[in-house]
Write an enzyme that holds these catalytic residues in place. Structure first.
Site, mmCIF file in Angstrom:
data_model
loop_
_atom_site.group_PDB
_atom_site.id
_atom_site.type_symbol
_atom_site.label_atom_id
_atom_site.label_comp_id
_atom_site.label_asym_id
_atom_site.label_seq_id
_atom_site.Cartn_x
_atom_site.Cartn_y
_atom_site.Cartn_z
ATOM 1 C CB CYS A 153 17.970 25.131 17.775
ATOM 2 S SG CYS A 153 18.117 24.689 19.524
ATOM 3 C CG ASP A 197 3.860 7.634 18.324
ATOM 4 O OD1 ASP A 197 3.122 6.777 18.862
ATOM 5 O OD2 ASP A 197 3.412 8.592 17.677
ATOM 6 N N GLY A 253 12.271 15.476 8.221
ATOM 7 C CA GLY A 253 12.032 16.704 7.468
ATOM 8 C C GLY A 253 11.857 17.937 8.329
ATOM 9 N NE ARG A 254 7.165 20.367 11.273
ATOM 10 C CZ ARG A 254 5.954 20.822 11.597
ATOM 11 N NH1 ARG A 254 5.718 22.112 11.601
ATOM 12 N NH2 ARG A 254 4.985 20.001 11.912
ATOM 13 C CB VAL A 257 15.059 10.383 13.374
ATOM 14 C CG1 VAL A 257 16.061 11.499 13.295
ATOM 15 C CG2 VAL A 257 14.946 9.877 14.796
ATOM 16 C CG LEU A 303 7.156 6.053 8.849
ATOM 17 C CD1 LEU A 303 6.607 6.859 10.019
ATOM 18 C CD2 LEU A 303 8.251 5.125 9.342
ATOM 19 C CE LYS A 304 7.928 12.883 6.205
ATOM 20 N NZ LYS A 304 7.884 14.311 6.537
ATOM 21 C CG HIS A 352 8.278 18.413 6.518
ATOM 22 N ND1 HIS A 352 7.366 19.415 6.721
ATOM 23 C CD2 HIS A 352 8.106 17.551 7.536
ATOM 24 C CE1 HIS A 352 6.681 19.178 7.824
ATOM 25 N NE2 HIS A 352 7.117 18.043 8.345
ATOM 26 C CD GLU A 373 -2.470 1.571 2.588
ATOM 27 O OE1 GLU A 373 -2.378 0.739 3.491
ATOM 28 O OE2 GLU A 373 -3.146 2.614 2.676
ATOM 29 C CG ASP A 423 7.514 14.586 16.855
ATOM 30 O OD1 ASP A 423 8.090 15.642 17.177
ATOM 31 O OD2 ASP A 423 6.504 14.555 16.138
ATOM 32 C CG ASP A 436 7.388 9.066 14.245
ATOM 33 O OD1 ASP A 436 6.262 9.367 13.809
ATOM 34 O OD2 ASP A 436 8.280 9.918 14.422
#
Lengths: 537, 439
Positions: free
Chosen positions: B145, B330, B178-179, B182, B341-342, B348, B58, B128, B126
């Site tokens: 940062c 998570d 992307g932001r 990881v 998952l991306k 991003h 998928e 975050d 994941d």
């Protein structure tokens, strides 16, 4: 297994049990008396229910071992010792029929039978354990002396972390692929290296239990297929009614089909939260009002609870939207959150109608960062718990009793005591489900409300008639709802219908009946009523 | 939009622009690599190859106007590539491999025991950085940062080591999300075939932080630590906490901050003793020493001084270190096989940065602020040497490094191992048939 009427006696044939702990691999080639069919099953069900309650209360493994021994002794003995094994096997297979029929039933049965097997296994001697292990197809190997020496330090670290005695020089350890012992891995109770877990003799039960569980799980699916395809119909007059009755008797209502849909409206929620929500739901509700947001776990727990309480999907959407829009905006709500609310009501995806969580389930959840779900009796610090209970109106003496229960990890008992303190009345059955807390509370606080089934009048009063779905009303009933009949006869409800405007009750009833006779279809009947209502307004 | 404009006037404004995406998917996105990866060797000619494998995977596309297309499936590389180029999704997610082609799922849904079910799926994680908001003071929310990013580095080190040494996995891909986080993809065959229960067990093995704002102590070690935690502490966490985090986050510099740490110590006498020392702002004569470091030493001394024989204090120091530095995963992402998952190498939409792989052996060098952005890449394409005769345009850009890394340290070893697995499995099967045919 052949079910026979009472007169015939039973004959035995050998089965696959080893030292009286059967594996239930094959249905026994036995004849069972019809009355034993039910009695044996009920006895075993008592054992399973006892285990279920104890687990929900968070009992420790040592306590569980004793409990299982006592439960088994109390319920599963047989005057003829040789018959005990048969009772064991027969009762298991009967309950398979009972509990194979839905996903929820299977899950419960699987958990309880696995727990039962685990503790019965633990109660056996080492010799017996080893013999039993040979019955399973286990991919484990005892490690050599050299290997033991290499990993000894790590094995000792693991033992120390659980206050277990250190492994002796002659201790036997098994090396097993980690996938075979998920519970040991999850609890960090074993040393793992390069994909292999080093399992101590006393932990070997985990291997055995995993296999048992997996075998039983597969068997239940097969049993279900057979039941639906042949047995249920064949046994329509004999076993099927017994089987269906057995599954109802012990699990209690699961609140998946709330009897009074639509009885709760959004404006009632704040007041109900204060008066009738259990602490777990009240906390979530308050946090939602405060933060205008809840994370996924909280949305599920609270959302399903509200569904069980009778909040309709449209109202649920409006309620969550009103809160979330204040944080993320209405558009984002519609895009990201509305879908999952509809999902909860069975309107999306697989269309599973999710059932509200029971206490057992909630207690087992572990909230993480930013979460507010789970059981507060389990997770709140004493300080926070006292404060929360104080806000609910629990007095200081009752508070001490509640905290005492919490310290002993009896979370459901703590909640029961809270209920009793807040409502000033006793709750003998104990709290097993948040929706049970709610409905019991509701019952106490609203004794005057007449016990009529869902009244379409009630719905008519509150909503635009065209948005009502007929199935809301006629769930569980057929044809003419007696509620309408009864309520027309009561003056108070008659007012609602505007009878005071000129129609008298009898005329109206006749009018309605004519409609019913002319329109046998339920849907069109309903729309006639709507039309009638509009006529009178 | 002109791409082949004059070299001097090459101004591609920053930011994310759907038109840029079209160019990205047209010339830079590594369609072929993604296809090869997702095929796990089944796109070859070996008799053991399962031709239906890729088609049962998928994919899900998020389109520009937040339209979400689930259960997309493709039967070949070109189908995948064309669909991506045509639809230009702002995000591509990868789901599991199902028992049947997801496009045909409705035909199978009615069966009671759902025959449409996931059969294979990478083990994924994941992480975050917003989950660490209660322990980082430099940023909050979506910001990241260089002061707080090292928390991610540490997480990668701990988890990667455990996946390889403890669980025996080899084919592990770490990707920048992307932001602010990881992702980790564990692609061994064994990992792909894990059940939900086994995934849950692995996630629980990694779980240490248990709590929310209602419990004071989020990390609790009632007994000595498991070897995995010992290793994580001695090899990564302690050093990171004492030499980096203490200072970069100024964990003891204000009353509010040190109170937070004091609340993790369940002994009034200890906390009041420390509070007393700190409230008066007493410092050692060597005022050059950083206050955070100094107070941490004081705390450790008080706790380990031996005066404190109270249970519950024995591992307080470790508990504090873990509370601040140990990875916070998570759980839900890892536990369920059907979680999407991306995909790596997506862009991003909020930052324009590409989700490039991170080398776990070199993760300390990774800098999220210098990850190539979409507009940067397009500029590089324009200014790139047009005489260069390369097969792939990404080689002209800074994306080249990432793709080369993806191929050499992840994809090639993975495909080699898949081939070997396929061969040995096939041989075993042939042998079995031979055996059963013998008289």
């Amino acid at each position: 297994m052949e079910i026979v009427p009472s007169q015939r006696t039973r004959t035995n044939t050998p089965n696959d049990s080893v030292s009286t702990l059967p594996l239930y691999r094959y249905a026994p080639q036995l004849e069972v008396r019809l009355e034993d069919f039910e009695v044996f099953a009920m006895d075993r069900l008592r054992v399973l229910k006892g285990i279920s309650d104890a687990l929900a209360r968070g009992k420790r493994p040592e306590e569980m071992e004793n409990l299982v021994r006592d439960l088994w002794k109390a319920n599963m003995r047989h005057p003829e010792a040789s018959e005990e094994v048969n009772k064991d096997i027969i009762s298991h297979f009967v309950l398979r029929l009972v509990y194979c029929r839905t996903e929820d039933l299977r899950k419960w049965f699987l958990s309880m039978e696995t727990a039962l097997y685990r503790y019965r296994f633990l109660l056996r001697s080492s010799e017996a354990k080893r013999a039993l292990m040979a019955e399973f197809d286990l991919p484990c190997k005892a490690i050599s002396r050299t290997e033991f020496e290499n990993v000894k330090e790590k094995l000792e670290q693991v033992a120390r972390s659980f206050d277990q005695p250190l492994p002796t020089a002659d201790a036997i350890f098994y090396k097993v692929p980690f996938e075979e012992v998920p519970e040991l891995v999850a609890g960090r109770r074993v040393y793992i290296h390069k994909g292999h877990a080093y399992v101590a003799m006393h932990q070997v039960v985990s291997l055995v239990v995993t296999q048992f569980r997996s075998n039983l799980s597969k068997a239940l699916i097969l049993t279900n297929r057979k039941w639906t395809s042949t047995i249920r119909e064949q046994e329509r007059d004999r076993l099927t009614p017994i089987v269906e009755a057995l599954s109802m008797s012990y699990l209690g209502p699961d609140y998946s089909q709330p009897k009074e849909f639509g009885e709760i409206s959004i404006k009632d929620l704040d007041q109900l939260a204060r008066s009738s929500f259990p602490l777990c739901m009240r906390h979530l509700f308050d946090k939602l009002r405060e933060d205008h947001h809840l994370k996924h776990g909280g949305r599920m727990q609270l959302g399903l609870f509200l569904k069980g309480v009778g909040l309709r999907m449209e109202d649920a959407l409006a309620f969550w939207k009103a809160e979330f829009s204040q944080k993320v905006g209405a558009e984002r709500f519609d895009k990201e959150y509305a879908y999952s609310i509809r999902h909860n009501y069975g309107k999306e995806g697989k269309r599973t109608d999710y059932t509200p969580y029971s206490c057992q389930k909630i207690i087992s959840l572990t909230p993480g960062v930013g979460d507010h779900h789970g059981c507060p009796y389990r997770h709140f610090s004493e300080e926070n718990l006292s404060a929360a209970l104080g806000r609910m109106g629990v007095g200081s003496r009752a508070m001490e009793d509640v905290l005492d229960k919490v310290r002993n990890r009896h979370y459901q008992l703590a909640c029961t005591l809270t209920f009793e303190a807040v409502h000033g009345s006793s709750c003998d059955a104990g709290i097993n489900h948040p929706n049970q807390y709610f409905s019991d509370s509701h019952k106490i606080l609203q004794p005057k409300i007449s016990k009529m089934p869902v009244s379409c009048l009630h719905l008519l009063k509150h909503r635009d008639p065209c948005s009502i779905h007929y199935w809301d009303i006629f769930q569980g009933t057929e044809c003419m709802p007696p509620c309408l009949h009864r309520t027309i006869m009561r003056h108070k409800e008659a007012e609602v219908l505007g009878i005071s405007r000129g129609f008298n009750a009898v005329d109206l009833l006749q009018f309605v009946f004519i409609f019913v006779v002319q329109t046998p279809s339920i849907v069109s009947y309903f729309f006639q009523i709507v039309y009638l209502y509009k006529l009178m307004c | 939009m002109l791409i082949d404009g004059p070299k001097q006037g090459n101004v591609i404004p920053d930011g994310f622009n759907p038109n840029y995406l079209k160019v990205y998917y047209g010339r830079l996105f590594p369609h072929a690599d993604i296809f090869k990866w997702m095929s796990y060797g089944n796109d070859g000619r070996h008799p053991a190859c399962d031709k239906s494998y890729f088609g049962r995977r998928e994919f899900s596309f998020t389109l520009d106007n937040d339209i979400y297309l689930r259960f997309q499936s493709f039967n070949s590389e070109s189908e995948l590539e064309n669909s991506i180029k045509e639809k230009c999704p702002s995000k591509i997610d990868i789901g599991p491999v199902y028992s049947v082609d997801p496009a045909k799922r409705h035909a199978y849904a009615q069966g009671g025991d759902n025959v449409f079910a996931p059969v294979e799926r990478e083990l994924i994680f994941d992480i975050d950085i917003t989950d660490y908001d209660d322990v980082r003071y430099c940023c909050s929310g979506a910001d990241v940062c260089l002061e707080c990013w090292p928390l991610m580095t540490v997480a990668i080190k701990v988890i990667d080591t455990a996946l390889r040494d403890d669980f025996g996995f080899d084919h592990i891909l770490w990707v920048y999300s992307g932001r602010r986080g990881v992702h980790c993809w564990v692609c061994d065959g064994k990992a792909r075939r894990l059940t939900n229960e086994q995934r849950g067990a692995i996630a629980d093995y990694f779980r240490v932080y248990k709590g929310n704002e209602n419990s004071n102590k989020k990390v609790s070690f009632p007994g000595p630590l498991h070897p995995f935690l010992v290793r994580s502490y001695t090899e990564v966490l302690r050093e990171f906490f004492e030499e980096k985090l203490l200072l970069s986050q100024n964990l003891f510099s204000t009353e509010e901050r040190y109170e937070k740490i004091l609340s993790m110590i369940p002994d009034e006498s200890v906390t009041s003793e420390l509070r007393g020392k700190w409230q008066e702002n007493r410092r050692s004569s060597n005022s050059k020493e950083d206050i955070n470091f100094f107070r941490w030493e004081q705390l450790k001394n008080t706790l380990q001084s031996g005066k404190q024989k109270v249970q519950g204090l024995r591992r307080c120091v470790e508990e504090i270190v873990f509370a601040f530095t140990y990875p916070r995963l998570d759980m839900e992402v890892s536990k369920h096989r059907n979680h999407l998952l991306k995909a790596p190498f997506c862009v991003h939409p909020k930052t324009g940065r590409v989700c490039i792989p991170i080398d776990p052996k070199d993760c300390e060098e990774f800098d999220p602020t210098t990850v190539p952005t979409l507009s940067e890449l397009l500029r590089e394409l324009n200014t790139g040497d047009s005489r260069m005769d390369v097969d792939n345009e990404w080689e002209k850009t800074s994306l080249g490094k990432s793709i080369r890394f993806f191929r050499s340290s992840f994809l090639q070893p993975l495909l080699k191992s898949c081939k070997e697995e396929m061969e040995s499995g096939y041989k075993a099967k042939i042998q079995q048939t031979k055996n059963s045919l013998s008289w």
